[in-house]
Design a protein around this motif. Structure first.
Motif, PDB file in Angstrom:
ATOM      1  N   UNK A   9       1.291  41.590  94.721  1.00 27.66           N
ATOM      2  CA  UNK A   9       0.513  42.597  95.666  1.00 27.66           C
ATOM      3  C   UNK A   9       1.642  43.293  96.835  1.00 27.66           C
ATOM      4  N   UNK A  10       1.175  44.272  96.517  1.00 30.99           N
ATOM      5  CA  UNK A  10       2.034  45.212  97.524  1.00 30.99           C
ATOM      6  C   UNK A  10       3.297  45.774  96.406  1.00 30.99           C
ATOM      7  N   UNK A  11       3.574  44.957  94.976  1.00 28.34           N
ATOM      8  CA  UNK A  11       4.528  45.631  94.812  1.00 28.34           C
ATOM      9  C   UNK A  11       4.872  46.350  93.577  1.00 28.34           C
ATOM     10  N   UNK A  12       5.557  47.028  93.346  1.00 29.82           N
ATOM     11  CA  UNK A  12       5.956  47.961  91.397  1.00 29.82           C
ATOM     12  C   UNK A  12       5.631  47.683  90.534  1.00 29.82           C
ATOM     13  N   UNK A  13       4.400  47.357  89.766  1.00 29.74           N
ATOM     14  CA  UNK A  13       4.277  46.049  88.914  1.00 29.74           C
ATOM     15  C   UNK A  13       4.470  47.144  87.976  1.00 29.74           C
ATOM     16  N   UNK A  14       5.111  46.083  86.190  1.00 26.52           N
ATOM     17  CA  UNK A  14       4.505  46.416  85.076  1.00 26.52           C
ATOM     18  C   UNK A  14       3.705  45.138  84.234  1.00 26.52           C
ATOM     19  N   UNK A  15       2.845  45.331  84.075  1.00 20.96           N
ATOM     20  CA  UNK A  15       1.969  44.462  82.871  1.00 20.96           C
ATOM     21  C   UNK A  15       1.763  44.931  81.607  1.00 20.96           C
ATOM     22  N   UNK A  16       1.921  43.969  81.112  1.00 17.44           N
ATOM     23  CA  UNK A  16       1.845  43.925  79.252  1.00 17.44           C
ATOM     24  C   UNK A  16       0.512  43.220  78.992  1.00 17.44           C
ATOM     25  N   UNK A  17      -0.334  43.680  77.873  1.00 18.19           N
ATOM     26  CA  UNK A  17      -1.592  42.499  77.798  1.00 18.19           C
ATOM     27  C   UNK A  17      -0.990  42.813  75.985  1.00 18.19           C
ATOM     28  N   UNK A  18      -2.325  41.536  75.527  1.00 18.79           N
ATOM     29  CA  UNK A  18      -2.288  41.370  74.452  1.00 18.79           C
ATOM     30  C   UNK A  18      -2.947  42.110  72.685  1.00 18.79           C
ATOM     31  N   UNK A  19      -3.502  43.230  73.644  1.00 24.39           N
ATOM     32  CA  UNK A  19      -3.874  44.715  73.315  1.00 24.39           C
ATOM     33  C   UNK A  19      -2.460  45.552  72.822  1.00 24.39           C
ATOM     34  N   UNK A  20      -1.688  45.162  73.143  1.00 25.77           N
ATOM     35  CA  UNK A  20       0.157  45.808  73.334  1.00 25.77           C
ATOM     36  C   UNK A  20       0.103  47.200  74.175  1.00 25.77           C
ATOM     37  N   UNK A  48      -7.256  39.640  84.273  1.00 29.17           N
ATOM     38  CA  UNK A  48      -6.286  38.736  83.543  1.00 29.17           C
ATOM     39  C   UNK A  48      -6.150  37.952  83.001  1.00 29.17           C
ATOM     40  N   UNK A  49      -7.366  37.783  82.041  1.00 32.03           N
ATOM     41  CA  UNK A  49      -7.216  37.229  81.043  1.00 32.03           C
ATOM     42  C   UNK A  49      -6.677  37.142  79.379  1.00 32.03           C
ATOM     43  N   UNK A  50      -6.878  38.851  79.866  1.00 29.45           N
ATOM     44  CA  UNK A  50      -5.559  39.652  78.897  1.00 29.45           C
ATOM     45  C   UNK A  50      -4.323  39.606  78.735  1.00 29.45           C
ATOM     46  N   UNK A  51      -3.525  39.319  80.121  1.00 28.62           N
ATOM     47  CA  UNK A  51      -1.952  39.480  80.309  1.00 28.62           C
ATOM     48  C   UNK A  51      -1.233  38.866  79.607  1.00 28.62           C
ATOM     49  N   UNK A  52       0.148  38.527  79.299  1.00 26.56           N
ATOM     50  CA  UNK A  52       0.748  38.299  78.685  1.00 26.56           C
ATOM     51  C   UNK A  52       2.326  37.960  79.422  1.00 26.56           C
ATOM     52  N   UNK A  53       2.390  39.388  80.165  1.00 27.77           N
ATOM     53  CA  UNK A  53       3.359  39.552  80.844  1.00 27.77           C
ATOM     54  C   UNK A  53       3.558  40.376  82.126  1.00 27.77           C
ATOM     55  N   UNK A  54       3.272  39.802  83.534  1.00 30.03           N
ATOM     56  CA  UNK A  54       3.429  40.390  84.775  1.00 30.03           C
ATOM     57  C   UNK A  54       5.000  41.060  85.241  1.00 30.03           C
ATOM     58  N   UNK A  55       5.524  41.772  85.414  1.00 30.61           N
ATOM     59  CA  UNK A  55       7.095  42.141  86.336  1.00 30.61           C
ATOM     60  C   UNK A  55       7.012  42.730  87.587  1.00 30.61           C
ATOM     61  N   UNK A  56       8.111  42.591  88.046  1.00 33.76           N
ATOM     62  CA  UNK A  56       8.737  43.733  88.548  1.00 33.76           C
ATOM     63  C   UNK A  56       8.576  44.979  87.799  1.00 33.76           C
ATOM     64  N   UNK A  57       8.458  45.910  88.436  1.00 33.49           N
ATOM     65  CA  UNK A  57       9.366  47.743  88.112  1.00 33.49           C
ATOM     66  C   UNK A  57      11.026  47.535  87.967  1.00 33.49           C
ATOM     67  N   UNK A  58      11.740  47.217  87.377  1.00 28.41           N
ATOM     68  CA  UNK A  58      12.658  47.269  87.065  1.00 28.41           C
ATOM     69  C   UNK A  58      13.473  49.466  87.804  1.00 28.41           C
ATOM     70  N   UNK A  59      14.532  48.599  88.591  1.00 25.50           N
ATOM     71  CA  UNK A  59      15.528  49.580  89.523  1.00 25.50           C
ATOM     72  C   UNK A  59      16.635  49.389  89.181  1.00 25.50           C
ATOM     73  N   UNK A  60      16.840  50.899  89.391  1.00 21.07           N
ATOM     74  CA  UNK A  60      17.995  51.618  89.175  1.00 21.07           C
ATOM     75  C   UNK A  60      18.932  50.788  90.082  1.00 21.07           C
TER      76      UNK A  60
END
Length: 71
Positions: A9-20, A48-60
């Motif tokens: 919560x409060x972070x910049x995230x990237x979410x991947x779902x089952x449907x690509x 969230x039932x369809x989320x397969x990956x949740x991670x913080x967005x990569x930074x340079x």
């Protein structure tokens, strides 16, 4: 998944779902097994039932979002 998503919560995230599908933005809140993302002033809700990956967005090294993400 709901308890794990609360860490971001409060972070910049990237979410991947089952449907690509890929969603990114600032995770604002978690309500009834769904997350609310905000990007450019617009909100997106992802079940969230369809989320397969949740991670913080990569930074340079300057703290900005990476333009190319390879996994």
């Amino acid at each position: 998944m709901q308890k794990l998503a609360e860490r971001f919560i409060g972070k910049d995230v990237m979410i991947n779902t089952v449907a690509s599908g890929t969603y990114d933005g600032i995770l604002k809140e978690i309500v009834d097994n769904a997350v609310v993302l905000e990007k450019d002033g617009k909100e997106t809700i992802v079940n969230l039932d369809y989320v397969i990956r949740l991670r913080e967005y990569p930074k340079n090294k300057h703290g900005k979002r990476k333009s190319l993400i390879t996994d």
